[in-house]
Design an enzyme around this catalytic site. Structure first.
Site, PDB file in Angstrom:
ATOM      1  N   ASP A  53       0.896  -1.424   0.241  1.00 37.74           N
ATOM      2  CA  ASP A  53       0.108   0.078  -0.009  1.00 37.74           C
ATOM      3  C   ASP A  53       0.694   1.323  -0.090  1.00 37.74           C
ATOM      4  O   ASP A  53       0.376   2.373  -0.145  1.00 37.74           O
ATOM      5  CB  ASP A  53      -0.932  -0.064   0.893  1.00 37.74           C
ATOM      6  CG  ASP A  53      -0.414   0.006   2.540  1.00 37.74           C
ATOM      7  OD1 ASP A  53       0.843  -0.070   2.691  1.00 37.74           O
ATOM      8  OD2 ASP A  53      -1.175   0.325   3.355  1.00 37.74           O
ATOM      9  N   SER A  54       2.215   1.077  -0.031  1.00 40.60           N
ATOM     10  CA  SER A  54       3.175   2.247  -0.287  1.00 40.60           C
ATOM     11  C   SER A  54       2.745   2.870  -1.638  1.00 40.60           C
ATOM     12  O   SER A  54       3.247   3.933  -1.824  1.00 40.60           O
ATOM     13  CB  SER A  54       4.600   1.584  -0.097  1.00 40.60           C
ATOM     14  OG  SER A  54       4.835   0.620  -0.890  1.00 40.60           O
ATOM     15  N   GLU A  87      -1.445  -5.511   8.353  1.00 41.89           N
ATOM     16  CA  GLU A  87      -0.560  -4.863   9.096  1.00 41.89           C
ATOM     17  C   GLU A  87      -1.390  -5.315  10.838  1.00 41.89           C
ATOM     18  O   GLU A  87      -2.507  -5.129  10.944  1.00 41.89           O
ATOM     19  CB  GLU A  87      -0.396  -3.348   9.193  1.00 41.89           C
ATOM     20  CG  GLU A  87       0.175  -2.986   8.045  1.00 41.89           C
ATOM     21  CD  GLU A  87       0.580  -1.425   7.962  1.00 41.89           C
ATOM     22  OE1 GLU A  87       0.325  -0.657   8.716  1.00 41.89           O
ATOM     23  OE2 GLU A  87       1.012  -0.957   6.672  1.00 41.89           O
ATOM     24  N   GLU A 118       9.086  -4.155  10.735  1.00 42.69           N
ATOM     25  CA  GLU A 118       9.581  -2.836  10.299  1.00 42.69           C
ATOM     26  C   GLU A 118      10.155  -1.982  11.215  1.00 42.69           C
ATOM     27  O   GLU A 118       9.511  -1.646  12.272  1.00 42.69           O
ATOM     28  CB  GLU A 118       8.306  -2.198   9.510  1.00 42.69           C
ATOM     29  CG  GLU A 118       8.736  -0.696   8.681  1.00 42.69           C
ATOM     30  CD  GLU A 118       7.637  -0.211   7.882  1.00 42.69           C
ATOM     31  OE1 GLU A 118       6.909  -1.035   7.217  1.00 42.69           O
ATOM     32  OE2 GLU A 118       7.824   0.902   7.472  1.00 42.69           O
TER      33      GLU A 118
HETATM   34  O1  KIV Z   1       3.365  -1.136   1.664  1.00 40.20           O
HETATM   35  C1  KIV Z   1       4.567  -1.460   1.810  1.00 40.20           C
HETATM   36  O2  KIV Z   1       5.571  -1.283   0.694  1.00 40.20           O
HETATM   37  C2  KIV Z   1       5.002  -2.155   2.971  1.00 40.20           C
HETATM   38  C3  KIV Z   1       6.805  -2.583   3.153  1.00 40.20           C
HETATM   39  C4  KIV Z   1       7.221  -1.094   3.576  1.00 40.20           C
HETATM   40  C5  KIV Z   1       6.921  -3.635   3.974  1.00 40.20           C
HETATM   41  O3  KIV Z   1       4.351  -2.464   3.826  1.00 40.20           O
END
Ligand code: KIV
Length: 291
Positions: A44-45, A114, A181
């Site tokens: 979701d980044s 998460e 993380e």
């Molecule tokens: O959304 C993402 O890219 C992540 C990574 C930082 C593990 O959750």
């Protein structure tokens, strides 16, 4: 079925480091798979690095489904993992299941959520249904408002306890791996020793079973990246240079050059074709006007 399965990821613990990278579209996923990544992850980044949002909190299920489809089409070998966005699994187990199914139907092999202990029932249910789940503890960006920003985790007894509780709950619920993380490396090491499933670190040091990085960070597409990132390339500068060269070529009439276009070799033939085409056009315009 792709070559790398959740079972293979579990078997890699303690034997071979797991390499995971994010990808959000077809061409990058193709490259990631060819480069031998074990897990290609639609994180979701993407809300931040692709859509320019300030956090991941506005990412929708629709966005995750579109990007998962594109990535899944490209990847033949690696495990395709898709993130559950904020608000898609916290409200009820039923909603979490419905949304996880959408990502699997879009082509993902597994989903990531998460948190850990808070989602024990959801993880258990998904695993029983046959949907592999990866958890995520330490810094959980979807909770950055409560955490007070994107900060290093695991400095206090309470935080260490919470991280361990999450990891153990995920293991018990049947998750096949978990992301840790931005924790102190001692904490990531402790978790890695305490659970039987692989731990995949980001900003949490070397004592874990694998590493994950965000595509745009490791390739240097942005100037500002989290402090724990190693930049393996400076694509921003390369892309900018290429675009400036293209701009200058067009302005200075150097592009397109003779290698990049085609013309009639026989100019007389072209004149004949041109005349006939224009006559036909004029005729059809006159007929159109008559109607
Ligand atoms: O959304 C993402 O890219 C992540 C990574 C930082 C593990 O959750």
């Amino acid at each position: 079925m792709r070559e790398i399965t959740p079972r293979k990821i579990i078997e890699m613990k303690g034997k071979e480091k797991i390499v995971m990278v994010t990808a959000y579209d077809y061409p990058s996923a193709l490259i990631a798979d060819k480069a031998g990544m074990d897990i290609v992850f639609i994180g979701d980044s993407l809300g931040m690095v692709v859509y320019g949002d300030e956090s991941t909190l506005n990412v929708s299920m629709d966005q995750m489904v579109y990007h998962t489809r594109a990535v899944a089409k490209a990847v033949k070998r690696a495990l395709v993992l898709a993130d559950m966005p904020f608000g898609s699994y916290e409200i009820s187990t039923e909603e979490g299941v419905r949304n996880a199914v959408k990502l699997i139907q879009a082509g993902a092999d597994a989903v990531k959520i998460e948190g850990g202990a808070d989602h024990y029932e959801l993880v258990k249910k998904l695993v029983r249904m046959g949907i592999p789940v990866m958890g995520h503890t330490g810094l959980t960006p979807q909770r950055y408002l409560r955490l007070g920003g994107y900060r290093l985790m695991g400095e206090t007894e309470e935080e260490i306890e919470e991280i361990l509780r999450d990891a153990k709950a995920l293991e018990k619920a049947g998750a096949f791996a978990l992301v840790i993380e931005f924790t102190l490396s001692d904490v990531a090491k402790l978790v890695t020793e305490e659970v039987s499933i692989p731990t995949i670190g980001i900003g949490s040091g070397p004592y874990v079973d694998g590493q994950v990085l965000v595509w745009h960070d490791l390739l240097g597409i942005y100037e500002s990246t989290p402090p724990f990132v190693k930049k393996y390339a400076d694509l921003k500068s390369m892309i900018q240079l290429a675009l400036e060269e293209y701009r200058n070529d067009v302005k200075e009439k150097k592009f397109p050059g003779q290698d990049h276009y085609w013309e009639f070799l026989d100019k007389e033939e072209f004149e004949k074709k041109k005349r006939r085409a224009m006559e036909r056009l004029n005729r059809s315009e006159r007929n159109g006007e008559a109607e």
